[in-house]
Design a protein around this motif. Structure first.
Motif, PDB file in Angstrom:
ATOM      1  N   GLY A   1       0.825  -1.212   0.000  1.00 15.37           N
ATOM      2  CA  GLY A   1       0.000   0.000   0.000  1.00 15.37           C
ATOM      3  C   GLY A   1       0.857   1.259   0.000  1.00 15.37           C
ATOM      4  N   GLY A   2       0.544   2.175  -0.887  1.00 13.81           N
ATOM      5  CA  GLY A   2       1.293   3.424  -0.979  1.00 13.81           C
ATOM      6  C   GLY A   2       2.547   3.312  -1.834  1.00 13.81           C
ATOM      7  N   LYS A   3       2.889   2.084  -2.266  1.00 18.06           N
ATOM      8  CA  LYS A   3       4.117   1.873  -3.057  1.00 18.06           C
ATOM      9  C   LYS A   3       3.787   1.355  -4.463  1.00 18.06           C
ATOM     10  CE  LYS A   3       7.023   2.577   0.435  1.00 18.06           C
ATOM     11  NZ  LYS A   3       7.958   3.676   0.472  1.00 18.06           N
ATOM     12  N   GLU A   4       2.521   1.476  -4.871  1.00 18.76           N
ATOM     13  CA  GLU A   4       2.106   0.906  -6.154  1.00 18.76           C
ATOM     14  C   GLU A   4       2.904   1.484  -7.325  1.00 18.76           C
ATOM     15  OE1 GLU A   4      -1.381   0.922  -3.297  1.00 18.76           O
ATOM     16  OE2 GLU A   4       0.099   2.390  -3.934  1.00 18.76           O
TER      17      GLU A   4
ATOM     18  N   PHE B   1      -7.495   3.851  -8.033  1.00 23.91           N
ATOM     19  CA  PHE B   1      -8.742   3.082  -8.146  1.00 23.91           C
ATOM     20  C   PHE B   1      -8.677   1.836  -7.272  1.00 23.91           C
ATOM     21  CE2 PHE B   1     -10.254   4.461 -12.566  1.00 23.91           C
ATOM     22  CZ  PHE B   1     -11.347   5.100 -12.042  1.00 23.91           C
ATOM     23  N   TYR B   2      -7.512   1.157  -7.319  1.00 20.07           N
ATOM     24  CA  TYR B   2      -7.358  -0.124  -6.627  1.00 20.07           C
ATOM     25  C   TYR B   2      -6.106  -0.095  -5.754  1.00 20.07           C
ATOM     26  CZ  TYR B   2     -10.511  -1.178 -10.458  1.00 20.07           C
ATOM     27  OH  TYR B   2     -11.546  -1.126 -11.356  1.00 20.07           O
ATOM     28  N   PRO B   3      -6.182   0.525  -4.574  1.00 21.00           N
ATOM     29  CA  PRO B   3      -4.992   0.584  -3.713  1.00 21.00           C
ATOM     30  C   PRO B   3      -4.466  -0.816  -3.412  1.00 21.00           C
ATOM     31  CG  PRO B   3      -6.744   1.993  -2.863  1.00 21.00           C
ATOM     32  CD  PRO B   3      -7.349   1.175  -3.968  1.00 21.00           C
ATOM     33  N   GLY B   4      -3.135  -0.973  -3.492  1.00 23.91           N
ATOM     34  CA  GLY B   4      -2.523  -2.268  -3.208  1.00 23.91           C
ATOM     35  C   GLY B   4      -2.382  -3.181  -4.404  1.00 23.91           C
ATOM     36  N   TYR B   5      -2.775  -2.668  -5.602  1.00 24.19           N
ATOM     37  CA  TYR B   5      -2.697  -3.525  -6.793  1.00 24.19           C
ATOM     38  C   TYR B   5      -2.093  -2.783  -7.979  1.00 24.19           C
ATOM     39  CZ  TYR B   5      -5.785  -6.543  -4.145  1.00 24.19           C
ATOM     40  OH  TYR B   5      -6.319  -7.339  -3.170  1.00 24.19           O
TER      41      TYR B   5
END
Length: 202
Positions: A15-18, A63-67
């Motif tokens: 999270g936050g590093k996408e 749109f899709y945090p973590g992905y």
């Protein structure tokens, strides 16, 4: 490589590093000359405006945090790189599938066995269309404004004929980017309709 062999997959990222994970992956693909296997790596975002101190500031929201999404023809090498060598990335969105292992003809004692494997799941064409459609739609439409005002907040008017007046937020009209602000004018309570950018929080 044929485009038809390429499918969209979902990768898990911290999270936050996408965006960082996407950059690392793209650099590694380039370094190993795997561009023929990968069409694109995507972190779907939308533009959002926030009001800070009366100024409209544009930011991006995931749109899709973590992905992270990737369109690729998956090979063992590419899967290994994604799972083990990309910082902030922990692999694919997978599902368990049962794989049959055939009997070894040289060892009749070995029976057939079923093994469960976690395999990357490609997105269905309708999911891809929806995600990419949302991405295109967000790129072409006016960005959404996120308001950090609440009814009852004390505000100061910073623009227009009532510049310098203090008031209280009475109503928020998000779809028109306006506030109704209650102010005292000549000793009487008056409601003014103002743009988000015409006030700041006290």
């Amino acid at each position: 490589m044929s485009e038809s062999n390429k499918k969209w997959y979902v990768l898990r990222a911290a999270g936050g590093k996408e965006k960082k994970a996407k950059e690392y992956l793209e650099k590694e693909i380039e370094r190993r000359s795997l561009q023929d296997l990968v069409s694109q790596v995507l972190v779907p975002t939308e533009k959002v405006y926030k009001i800070r101190d009366g100024k409209r500031i544009c930011t991006e929201r995931l749109f899709y945090p973590g992905y992270v999404l990737i369109e690729a023809e998956l090979t063992g090498e590419l899967q290994h790189i994604i799972r083990n060598e990309i910082p902030h990335m922990s692999g694919f969105l997978t599902e368990k599938r049962t794989v049959e292992v055939k009997k070894d003809p040289n060892d009749p004692k070995k029976s057939e066995k079923k093994v469960e494997e976690k395999l990357p799941v490609p997105l269905r064409p309708d999911e891809v269309k929806r995600i990419l459609g949302e991405q295109d739609e967000m790129a072409s439409t006016e960005a959404e404004t996120v308001v950090d005002y609440n009814v009852g907040d004390a505000v100061k008017i910073t623009d227009g004929p009532f510049n310098g007046f203090d008031g209280t937020v009475d109503d928020i009209i998000e779809d028109r980017s306006k506030l109704k602000v209650m102010v005292m004018i000549f000793g009487r309570k008056t409601i003014l309709e103002l743009n988000f950018t015409q006030v700041t929080k006290e």
